[in-house]
Structures are given as C-alpha cells and as structure tokens.
Write an enzyme that holds these catalytic residues in place. Sequence first.
Site, mmCIF file in Angstrom:
data_model
loop_
_atom_site.group_PDB
_atom_site.id
_atom_site.type_symbol
_atom_site.label_atom_id
_atom_site.label_comp_id
_atom_site.label_asym_id
_atom_site.label_seq_id
_atom_site.Cartn_x
_atom_site.Cartn_y
_atom_site.Cartn_z
ATOM 1 N N CYS A 35 0.178 5.893 3.531
ATOM 2 C CA CYS A 35 0.455 5.822 4.950
ATOM 3 C C CYS A 35 -0.829 5.614 5.740
ATOM 4 O O CYS A 35 -0.856 4.955 6.765
ATOM 5 C CB CYS A 35 1.104 7.130 5.326
ATOM 6 S SG CYS A 35 1.643 7.242 6.976
ATOM 7 N N SER A 36 -1.934 6.173 5.223
ATOM 8 C CA SER A 36 -3.173 6.126 5.997
ATOM 9 C C SER A 36 -3.770 4.721 6.032
ATOM 10 O O SER A 36 -4.675 4.454 6.802
ATOM 11 C CB SER A 36 -4.187 7.110 5.421
ATOM 12 O OG SER A 36 -4.436 6.825 4.070
ATOM 13 N N CYS A 37 -3.280 3.824 5.187
ATOM 14 C CA CYS A 37 -3.812 2.462 5.192
ATOM 15 C C CYS A 37 -2.926 1.506 5.947
ATOM 16 O O CYS A 37 -3.124 0.307 5.929
ATOM 17 C CB CYS A 37 -3.926 1.923 3.788
ATOM 18 S SG CYS A 37 -5.143 2.789 2.873
ATOM 19 N N CYS A 83 0.878 -1.154 0.000
ATOM 20 C CA CYS A 83 0.000 0.000 0.000
ATOM 21 C C CYS A 83 0.917 1.205 0.000
ATOM 22 O O CYS A 83 1.870 1.259 0.762
ATOM 23 C CB CYS A 83 -0.898 0.053 1.224
ATOM 24 S SG CYS A 83 -1.965 1.489 1.158
#
Lengths: 127, 210
Positions: free
Chosen positions: B114-116, B111
């Site tokens: 970063c938010s995942c 991914c």
Amino acid sequence: MPLDPQAAMRAAIAVPGVPRDRDGPVFREPWEAQAFAMTLALHQRGLFSWKEWADALAVQIKRAQAEGDPDTGETYYRHWLAALEKLIAEKGVTTPDALHRYRHAWDRACDRTPHGSPIELKPEDFA
Amino acid sequence: MSGHDHDHPHGHEHSELSETELRVRALETILTEKGYVEPAALDLLIETYEKKVGPRNGALVVAKAWTDAGYRKWLLTDANPAIASVGYAGRQGEHMVVLENTPKRHNMVVCTLCSCYPWPVLGLPPVWYKSAPYRSRAVADPRGVLADFGVELPKETEIRIWDSTSEVRYLVLPMRPAGTEGLSEERLADLVTRDSMIGTGLPKRPEDIK
C-alpha cells in the site's frame, strides 16, 4: 449491524469535526480511513457510545492544542488515533505496553521485508 | 519482467511504513487477535471510500494530457511538476513516472505494498491490489488477469508490467476513448477510472456514463 457507509455517515454526524462531504466521511490518507473503520467496528460492538467517543476525542484535541497544535484540521485523525489507543486501554481491551510491543514488532517486520513482498507479522518480530 | 532498473546505493530496499501507519497496524492486529474487528469487514468498508481519500487528481491529469499536447509531453518527461501543476501535494521523495498506453503497448502496475501506491493521485488502492496472488499472476499471466477484469486487448498489443518501488510510483496514461472529440476536460475526467490508471481497466466510454 453491518459495517457500512450508512453506519459511517451516522458516525460522521454523531462525532464533532469529522471531515466529510454530502455522502459521508472523507480522508486525507489511507490510514485515516483504517482508524475510522476500526472505531466504527468497536462502536458497533458496544465498546463505547458516540458520546463517550466524542468526549475522549475532545480530551486529545484539547491536550494537543495546549501543546501548540495549530488545529488546522490536518491533525484531526492524529488526535483520533491517540484517543482510540487511550480509550481501548481504559476499557481493558489492551495496554499501552502491548500497543508499544506490537508497534515495534511491525517496525521490525517492515525492516526485514524486502520491497514488494507483503509485510507480515511473525513471532520473531516480538523477540 | 521488471520495468525499472535503478541503483539503490543504500543497499537493500526494505519496506517502509510511517510511525503513524505502524501504530494503526499495531491497533488492528491487537483488535483482530482479540476478536473485536474483522480485517475483511474493515477492508470492505474502507473500499467504499476509494474515491474519498486524498486529492485524487489523477483523472484530471489524464484528461489534461488527452486535450493538451504540450502538457502531455511535459507529463511524460517530468511527471512530478506536471502533476503538481494541477494541485497535487505528494510526499517528498516520491518520484512519479507516467507510462503512456499506445495501440502497441499496454502498461500495468503491480505492487503489493500500500505504501508504494500513489494514493494522493489515485485515491485508495483496491483491496485485491495488495494481495500476493494478484502480483504474481500479473507477472506470469498479465492477459489472464486483464481478462478477469473484462479487458481484452488485441494480440499484437504488448503488455508491460511495472513494479512500483519505494522511490518510483507509476501512473498509467490510458488511451483516450473513441467518440470523445469535443468533450471538455471535466467531462473527460469523468471517464478516467482508478483501474485505468493502474492498467487493470480501460477508461469508460461516453455512453457508459450517460
């Protein structure tokens, strides 16, 4: 001066309230580390002293407490971020308006970026 | 190849950053454009805090799964409460799925966002993890990417790539290293690296940490 853990440790000692362990600062979320690192970089460039920074941070914390912030430590870096935005505007690095425009542009960049692609800022995000 | 197959009833799935994250990005962009900060230097410093962000209880979760068959089963079927039971406090709406490595299958998670990345469990993501080349290479040539990290798997081991979504976050449950019989959960947790929980590394061996 390098932007390194030793410098970070000195900062964590110079600024009251920085959450840390025996090695240096610790963070609850990734953005907190980013805000901390930017502040460290600006300090190294001589934009402000740690005394000046601590004063700016204290103003934000007092204001938040007056507005009912429970001050449990969880919001420390929120105050940090607010102080950083305010201080760099006072130093003439940027303006509250520019900060607002860039924040909005990132929001648009986010909205148009499909999941899994890196989010990049483009000129049209400022339109 | 994608490991997930979900319905997204709300139409296309776009990226998400919190209000605070947007403000931090705005600041960083402005300061970079004006020459006050260098993103690479910031990233380098931030990476040294890999183990200093979030509760980072992923290693404990893995060690518990290695020693407790009941817990392992729970973790693999219903990860959120199993992880929460060792003290994890993630954001609402984050659905964790644990992927079990076996001699037959090695799991690797990609991914670029970063938010995942399940940082409450894993600590900070490595900087390279967010780069587009890593993601595309991992999909096209997973064995090559693993070799770059010094990991060589038997030819017969299938490598499966999983793509985090904004709803599903993955944690790889690595295989327990040989020669660790009788080690306490705590000692075992010391062997579990961040990279082993995203599938780009293997756990350390007991002799590595003596």
